[in-house]
Design a protein around this motif. Structure first.
Motif, PDB file in Angstrom:
ATOM      1  N   GLN A 113       0.800  -1.309  -0.027  1.00 48.94           N
ATOM      2  CA  GLN A 113       0.116   0.064  -0.008  1.00 48.94           C
ATOM      3  C   GLN A 113       0.970   1.495   0.077  1.00 48.94           C
ATOM      4  O   GLN A 113       0.520   2.211  -0.591  1.00 48.94           O
ATOM      5  CB  GLN A 113      -1.030   0.075   1.152  1.00 48.94           C
ATOM      6  CG  GLN A 113      -1.893   1.223   1.261  1.00 48.94           C
ATOM      7  CD  GLN A 113      -2.912   0.682   2.276  1.00 48.94           C
ATOM      8  OE1 GLN A 113      -2.878   0.165   3.308  1.00 48.94           O
ATOM      9  NE2 GLN A 113      -4.210   1.235   2.040  1.00 48.94           N
ATOM     10  N   GLU A 114       1.924   1.275   0.929  1.00 47.74           N
ATOM     11  CA  GLU A 114       2.802   2.355   0.621  1.00 47.74           C
ATOM     12  C   GLU A 114       4.146   2.148   1.580  1.00 47.74           C
ATOM     13  O   GLU A 114       4.168   0.996   2.182  1.00 47.74           O
ATOM     14  CB  GLU A 114       2.234   3.594   1.489  1.00 47.74           C
ATOM     15  CG  GLU A 114       2.141   3.496   3.014  1.00 47.74           C
ATOM     16  CD  GLU A 114       1.473   4.505   3.811  1.00 47.74           C
ATOM     17  OE1 GLU A 114       1.451   5.557   3.310  1.00 47.74           O
ATOM     18  OE2 GLU A 114       1.202   4.373   5.132  1.00 47.74           O
ATOM     19  N   VAL A 115       5.303   2.808   1.390  1.00 50.43           N
ATOM     20  CA  VAL A 115       6.448   2.476   1.917  1.00 50.43           C
ATOM     21  C   VAL A 115       6.995   3.904   2.188  1.00 50.43           C
ATOM     22  O   VAL A 115       7.023   4.550   1.280  1.00 50.43           O
ATOM     23  CB  VAL A 115       7.358   1.626   1.114  1.00 50.43           C
ATOM     24  CG1 VAL A 115       7.702   2.208  -0.380  1.00 50.43           C
ATOM     25  CG2 VAL A 115       8.709   1.280   1.735  1.00 50.43           C
ATOM     26  N   ARG A 116       7.785   4.045   3.184  1.00 53.36           N
ATOM     27  CA  ARG A 116       8.560   4.953   3.678  1.00 53.36           C
ATOM     28  C   ARG A 116       9.975   4.706   3.685  1.00 53.36           C
ATOM     29  O   ARG A 116      10.386   3.668   4.302  1.00 53.36           O
ATOM     30  CB  ARG A 116       8.120   5.774   4.788  1.00 53.36           C
ATOM     31  CG  ARG A 116       6.965   6.324   4.926  1.00 53.36           C
ATOM     32  CD  ARG A 116       6.920   7.488   6.129  1.00 53.36           C
ATOM     33  NE  ARG A 116       6.060   8.273   5.878  1.00 53.36           N
ATOM     34  CZ  ARG A 116       5.737   9.603   6.718  1.00 53.36           C
ATOM     35  NH1 ARG A 116       6.764   9.842   7.660  1.00 53.36           N
ATOM     36  NH2 ARG A 116       4.837  10.468   6.408  1.00 53.36           N
ATOM     37  N   MET A 117      10.830   5.478   2.941  1.00 55.89           N
ATOM     38  CA  MET A 117      12.221   5.068   2.931  1.00 55.89           C
ATOM     39  C   MET A 117      13.111   6.189   3.582  1.00 55.89           C
ATOM     40  O   MET A 117      13.084   7.498   3.223  1.00 55.89           O
ATOM     41  CB  MET A 117      12.801   4.843   1.348  1.00 55.89           C
ATOM     42  CG  MET A 117      11.950   3.678   0.744  1.00 55.89           C
ATOM     43  SD  MET A 117      12.504   3.511  -1.051  1.00 55.89           S
ATOM     44  CE  MET A 117      11.671   4.827  -1.728  1.00 55.89           C
ATOM     45  N   THR A 118      13.907   5.922   4.766  1.00 52.66           N
ATOM     46  CA  THR A 118      14.584   6.939   5.500  1.00 52.66           C
ATOM     47  C   THR A 118      16.053   6.778   5.403  1.00 52.66           C
ATOM     48  O   THR A 118      16.280   5.510   6.070  1.00 52.66           O
ATOM     49  CB  THR A 118      13.932   6.810   6.951  1.00 52.66           C
ATOM     50  OG1 THR A 118      12.561   7.146   6.854  1.00 52.66           O
ATOM     51  CG2 THR A 118      14.573   8.086   7.624  1.00 52.66           C
ATOM     52  N   PRO A 119      16.766   7.202   4.693  1.00 57.19           N
ATOM     53  CA  PRO A 119      18.273   7.083   4.747  1.00 57.19           C
ATOM     54  C   PRO A 119      18.992   7.592   5.944  1.00 57.19           C
ATOM     55  O   PRO A 119      18.419   8.393   6.498  1.00 57.19           O
ATOM     56  CB  PRO A 119      18.931   7.828   3.626  1.00 57.19           C
ATOM     57  CG  PRO A 119      17.755   8.895   3.503  1.00 57.19           C
ATOM     58  CD  PRO A 119      16.369   8.347   3.966  1.00 57.19           C
ATOM     59  N   SER A 120      19.893   6.792   6.435  1.00 63.03           N
ATOM     60  CA  SER A 120      20.790   7.078   7.666  1.00 63.03           C
ATOM     61  C   SER A 120      22.362   7.196   6.884  1.00 63.03           C
ATOM     62  O   SER A 120      23.009   5.889   6.886  1.00 63.03           O
ATOM     63  CB  SER A 120      20.730   6.257   8.801  1.00 63.03           C
ATOM     64  OG  SER A 120      21.684   6.685   9.669  1.00 63.03           O
ATOM     65  N   VAL A 121      22.912   8.420   6.391  1.00 65.16           N
ATOM     66  CA  VAL A 121      24.195   8.355   6.036  1.00 65.16           C
ATOM     67  C   VAL A 121      25.323   7.894   7.169  1.00 65.16           C
ATOM     68  O   VAL A 121      26.324   7.794   6.861  1.00 65.16           O
ATOM     69  CB  VAL A 121      24.408   9.653   5.536  1.00 65.16           C
ATOM     70  CG1 VAL A 121      23.658  10.250   4.142  1.00 65.16           C
ATOM     71  CG2 VAL A 121      24.325  10.999   6.466  1.00 65.16           C
TER      72      VAL A 121
END
Length: 599
Positions: free
Chosen positions: A191-199
């Motif tokens: 249905q949805e996806v959240r993508m959160t990068p951590s450098v």
């Protein structure tokens, strides 16, 4: 007679016209094109059941607002209620079918085959309805009713609420103004996806939501960089959502392992494929992409990927020739390429929420973006509720795009005109600020751009002073400037009463606005009208150098990209063609005081 169309052609997800390029499935059906259209000034449509008996008016080209030339209606009179109708052929299956609207201004009700399937309030954000139970095998008819009062209690941004355009407010937009499309998916799907990068630790955190699974299914994520497989990870989804953390180390010739960050100079993007499956069957597959980047404040500096980042932004009103706020993907791409050619490294998308393909091109080309909530213009409980809801939807729309680094929630105290001394208006802007921080803690937030700040991550100033010497004097003493009223054009205080400078980075988020290219008396811009291109370029260089030579200022945003209707202060004209040699603009914008030009 209803214009019955044959079975609509299914489109490939790689098409440049695909409305949602960061969440792609293999097939989709484009509903843009010719629809039936009718005004309903007497509000008779629901009483007479037009949703069952048909819309009897003229044709319109969707997704162009009826006020635009491209709509083929081209009617500039205000009609607060309008209706649309589209017929198509469909063969029903066991799958689910969703009807997607990318943006409709303002309040929308939708019927399919006479059955009400849903409504939505808000003029700038996408929404969807499940159609499955309403569809027939064979001919189907969609009917849409839109009501848009163009009220100052609605978030209307740059749309004029008067009978005519004035100053920097433009032609109204009513009805469908971004793409309409159908999508068929399995009853079990992502249905949805959240993508959160951590450098900091080279990881990507995924939070996926799955619809329709009564038994656990597996959410798998595969990551690629420039066609090379990087990693695969997954998690079982027992209820509706699950989280995955992926470590991203790319082997290269330059180093044993490294992570490729996203930045304007190097807009590196990873491809990612999501699959929903169980031990015997694959239910859904979605293609996407992401960028590894961070944005933060450290003292008076703004850091992109932990490095000082000086922003050279261009204000983009988002209006297009003959089409108002509607553009093709190609038009967006061409505009943003010109932004880069002129030496800017970002855009401030002003008072309208951009098409998702606009963010796609910012991601691909390497331009940071300030996303901005369109303003309402009257402070009331109604306008507050509408602003709160639509700004949340704005954040949902932008969350996964690496180019988006800042949300601007209010502009120049529009809709909160007494914010300087009224605590309730201050609290409202602070509520918007905290809501944004809660829904997206990864971005910087500007509460009220330009002046009279309450809570904000950046001190932004709008200054249309056309005299470089006077402008330089305003910023020579930081201690006096930050809690004062530096702009000789607005004369507004930087902070609202009870609020003070707390060490935030400083950005001149509007300046210039030099009018050139027309001699019509009603045309509008800032400052005295230059008589030649050379005079425009000299003033641009002098004003820009004032900002660049003030070492504590962390960037600027020039007004503006294009001429728009009566406003003629663009670097491009009304047809989005160059008014000036782009290389000359580039040397002014991208050149440091030392003479170095950013490449």
């Amino acid at each position: 007679m209803i214009d019955t169309k044959p079975l609509l052609e299914k489109k490939d997800s790689q098409s440049a016209q695909y409305p949602r390029p960061q969440f792609r499935r293999e097939e989709w059906i484009d509903l843009n094109g010719t629809w039936k259209f009718q005004f309903d000034d007497e509000d008779l449509g629901e009483k007479e059941a037009w949703f069952k008996h048909g819309v009897q008016g003229e044709d319109i080209q969707v997704p162009y607002a009826y006020q635009s030339e491209m709509s083929k209606v081209n009617n500039n009179e205000h009609h607060s209620i309008i209706w649309y109708e589209k017929s198509f052929e469909w063969q029903t299956t066991n799958n689910e079918v969703y009807l997607h609207f990318e943006a409709v201004d303002y309040y929308t009700k939708v019927w399919v085959n006479g059955q009400l399937i849903g409504d939505h309030e808000g003029g700038h954000t996408p929404f969807s309805f499940l159609l499955t139970q309403a569809l027939n095998s064979g001919e189907n008819t969609i009917v849409v009713r839109v009501q848009d009062e163009n009220s100052v209690e609605q978030p209307i941004g740059k749309q004029s609420w008067k009978s005519d355009n004035f100053l920097c407010w433009y032609t109204r937009t009513t009805g469908i103004w971004q793409s309409v499309w159908l999508e068929e998916v399995s009853s079990i799907h992502l249905q949805e996806v959240r993508m959160t990068p951590s450098v900091e630790d080279s990881t990507l955190h995924l939070q996926g939501r799955v619809k329709g699974n009564s038994n656990p299914v597996y959410l798998e994520a595969e990551v690629f960089f420039e066609g090379e497989w990087i990693t695969t990870a997954g998690a079982w989804v027992k209820t509706t959502q699950s989280s995955i953390d992926l470590t991203l180390d790319v082997q290269s010739d330059e180093a044993d392992f490294r992570v490729f960050y996203w930045s304007p100079d190097h807009p590196n993007l990873y491809d990612i494929r999501f699959t929903i499956k169980d031990r015997s069957k694959t239910y859904d597959q979605v293609e996407s992409y992401f960028g590894m980047r961070s944005i933060e404040v450290e003292g008076e500096r703004i850091l992109l990927n932990r490095e000082s980042f000086y922003q050279r932004l261009l204000l983009d009103q988002g209006y297009y020739p003959g089409a108002l706020m509607t553009a093709t993907s190609k038009q967006m791409e061409e505009d943003l390429k010109k932004v880069k050619e002129m030496g800017f490294n970002g855009v401030r998308r002003h008072q309208t929420i951009a098409d998702r393909r606009y963010m796609y091109w910012c991601d691909r080309l390497g331009l940071v973006m300030w996303a901005e909530m369109p303003s309402s213009f009257l402070f009331s409980t109604t306008s507050m509720a509408r602003m709160m809801e639509e700004s949340r939807e704005m954040i949902d729309k932008h969350y996964n795009h690496p180019s988006v680094i800042i949300y601007t929630l209010m502009n120049e105290s529009w809709g909160v005109n007494e914010i300087y001394h009224r605590e309730d208006q201050q609290n409202f802007v602070n509520a918007l600020y905290y809501q944004a921080k809660a829904f997206d803690p990864t971005r910087l937030i500007v509460g009220n751009d330009g002046w009279e700040h309450t809570l904000t991550d950046i001190l932004t100033v709008h200054d249309y002073n056309s005299d470089p010497e006077s402008m330089s004097h305003s910023y020579r003493n930081k201690e006096e400037f930050v809690d004062g009223s530096p702009s000789k054009t607005s004369c507004k205080q930087n902070y609202a009463q009870g609020y003070h400078y707390g060490g935030e980075p400083v950005v001149i988020s509007e300046y210039g606005g030099i009018a050139y290219g027309s001699t019509k008396g009603e045309d509008w811009g800032y400052g005295a009208r230059p008589e030649s291109q050379e005079e425009v370029l000299l003033r641009l260089e002098q004003l820009t150098n004032v900002i660049k030579d003030t070492n504590y200022i962390q960037g600027f945003c020039y007004t503006q990209l294009t001429d728009v209707e009566q406003e003629v202060n663009g670097l491009l004209d009304h047809n989005h063609e160059y008014k000036f040699d782009p290389e000359k603009i580039r040397r002014i914008i991208a050149q440091q005081s030392s003479g170095f030009v950013f490449e």
